[in-house]
Scaffold this motif. Structure first.
Motif, PDB file in Angstrom:
ATOM      1  N   LYS A   4      -9.141  10.632  -3.303  1.00  0.00           N
ATOM      2  CA  LYS A   4      -8.045  10.196  -4.169  1.00  0.00           C
ATOM      3  C   LYS A   4      -7.252   9.071  -3.505  1.00  0.00           C
ATOM      4  N   PHE A   5      -7.051   9.177  -2.192  1.00  0.00           N
ATOM      5  CA  PHE A   5      -6.347   8.116  -1.471  1.00  0.00           C
ATOM      6  C   PHE A   5      -7.111   6.801  -1.593  1.00  0.00           C
ATOM      7  N   ASP A   6      -8.434   6.852  -1.356  1.00  0.00           N
ATOM      8  CA  ASP A   6      -9.261   5.638  -1.439  1.00  0.00           C
ATOM      9  C   ASP A   6      -9.225   5.038  -2.834  1.00  0.00           C
ATOM     10  N   LEU A   7      -9.275   5.885  -3.857  1.00  0.00           N
ATOM     11  CA  LEU A   7      -9.199   5.398  -5.242  1.00  0.00           C
ATOM     12  C   LEU A   7      -7.842   4.747  -5.508  1.00  0.00           C
ATOM     13  N   CYS A   8      -6.807   5.343  -4.984  1.00  0.00           N
ATOM     14  CA  CYS A   8      -5.457   4.790  -5.154  1.00  0.00           C
ATOM     15  C   CYS A   8      -5.367   3.401  -4.527  1.00  0.00           C
ATOM     16  N   MET A   9      -5.855   3.264  -3.303  1.00  0.00           N
ATOM     17  CA  MET A   9      -5.769   1.983  -2.595  1.00  0.00           C
ATOM     18  C   MET A   9      -6.651   0.912  -3.237  1.00  0.00           C
ATOM     19  N   ALA A  10      -7.683   1.327  -3.976  1.00  0.00           N
ATOM     20  CA  ALA A  10      -8.596   0.375  -4.621  1.00  0.00           C
ATOM     21  C   ALA A  10      -8.207   0.071  -6.064  1.00  0.00           C
ATOM     22  N   ASP A  11      -7.136   0.680  -6.553  1.00  0.00           N
ATOM     23  CA  ASP A  11      -6.731   0.537  -7.957  1.00  0.00           C
ATOM     24  C   ASP A  11      -6.077  -0.839  -8.186  1.00  0.00           C
ATOM     25  N   LYS A  12      -6.840  -1.768  -8.737  1.00  0.00           N
ATOM     26  CA  LYS A  12      -6.354  -3.145  -8.929  1.00  0.00           C
ATOM     27  C   LYS A  12      -5.246  -3.228  -9.984  1.00  0.00           C
ATOM     28  N   LEU A  13      -5.305  -2.368 -11.011  1.00  0.00           N
ATOM     29  CA  LEU A  13      -4.231  -2.374 -12.013  1.00  0.00           C
ATOM     30  C   LEU A  13      -2.910  -1.921 -11.403  1.00  0.00           C
TER      31      LEU A  13
ATOM     32  N   ARG B 194       0.834  -1.213   0.000  1.00  0.00           N
ATOM     33  CA  ARG B 194       0.000   0.000   0.000  1.00  0.00           C
ATOM     34  C   ARG B 194       0.864   1.258   0.000  1.00  0.00           C
ATOM     35  N   GLY B 195       1.988   1.235   0.694  1.00  0.00           N
ATOM     36  CA  GLY B 195       2.916   2.367   0.666  1.00  0.00           C
ATOM     37  C   GLY B 195       3.476   2.591  -0.724  1.00  0.00           C
ATOM     38  N   SER B 196       3.823   1.504  -1.413  1.00  0.00           N
ATOM     39  CA  SER B 196       4.321   1.597  -2.788  1.00  0.00           C
ATOM     40  C   SER B 196       3.252   2.158  -3.713  1.00  0.00           C
ATOM     41  N   MET B 197       2.031   1.712  -3.508  1.00  0.00           N
ATOM     42  CA  MET B 197       0.929   2.215  -4.326  1.00  0.00           C
ATOM     43  C   MET B 197       0.725   3.706  -4.081  1.00  0.00           C
ATOM     44  N   LEU B 198       0.761   4.126  -2.820  1.00  0.00           N
ATOM     45  CA  LEU B 198       0.585   5.536  -2.501  1.00  0.00           C
ATOM     46  C   LEU B 198       1.655   6.378  -3.188  1.00  0.00           C
ATOM     47  N   ALA B 199       2.893   5.931  -3.130  1.00  0.00           N
ATOM     48  CA  ALA B 199       3.978   6.681  -3.764  1.00  0.00           C
ATOM     49  C   ALA B 199       3.733   6.841  -5.260  1.00  0.00           C
TER      50      ALA B 199
END
Length: 125
Positions: free
Chosen positions: A58-67, A8-13
């Motif tokens: 935007k954070f929630d969308l990022c964490m839910a982004d399966k791609l 999740r940290g990698s995704m956030l970055a």
């Protein structure tokens, strides 16, 4: 990423704008003990995102982004299978692998061995 919080940290970055990437990564590493391996890691990452100007939506969308999640996981498997990364950190310099924490003197020696000295006046005759 070694676990779910790191994923999740990698995704956030990857979700932050390029002009804020370095600051986000710096903050995430400097506060890692507050979120990595903790049950409330998403809450802490969300707070970091908000402090950096990212909306909760935007954070929630990022964490839910399966791609994006798949991209991060695939990069992990590429590092393990193809690059044979076995430790963190691992650095590649001119295709040569350097494993483990290294100090600046180590990297200076490696880079000094690669970078050719600038041409001197006597070389240009």
């Amino acid at each position: 990423p070694l676990d779910e919080p790191a994923l999740r940290g990698s995704m956030l970055a990857r979700c932050v704008t390029s002009d804020k990437f370095e600051k986000f990564v710096d903050v995430m590493f400097s506060t890692q003990e507050n979120w990595a391996g903790k049950k409330n890691y998403l809450e802490v990452l969300s707070n970091i995102a908000k402090l950096g100007g990212m909306t909760g939506e935007k954070f929630d969308l990022c964490m839910a982004d399966k791609l994006l999640e798949e991209e991060v996981i695939n990069s992990k498997w590429h590092a393990i299978k193809v690059l044979e990364v076995r430790s963190t950190p691992t650095f590649f310099i001119n295709g040569e692998k350097h494993e483990g924490a290294k100090n600046k003197e180590y990297f200076k020696a490696v880079l000094d061995g690669i970078i050719e000295p600038a041409a001197t006046a006597s070389d240009v005759e």
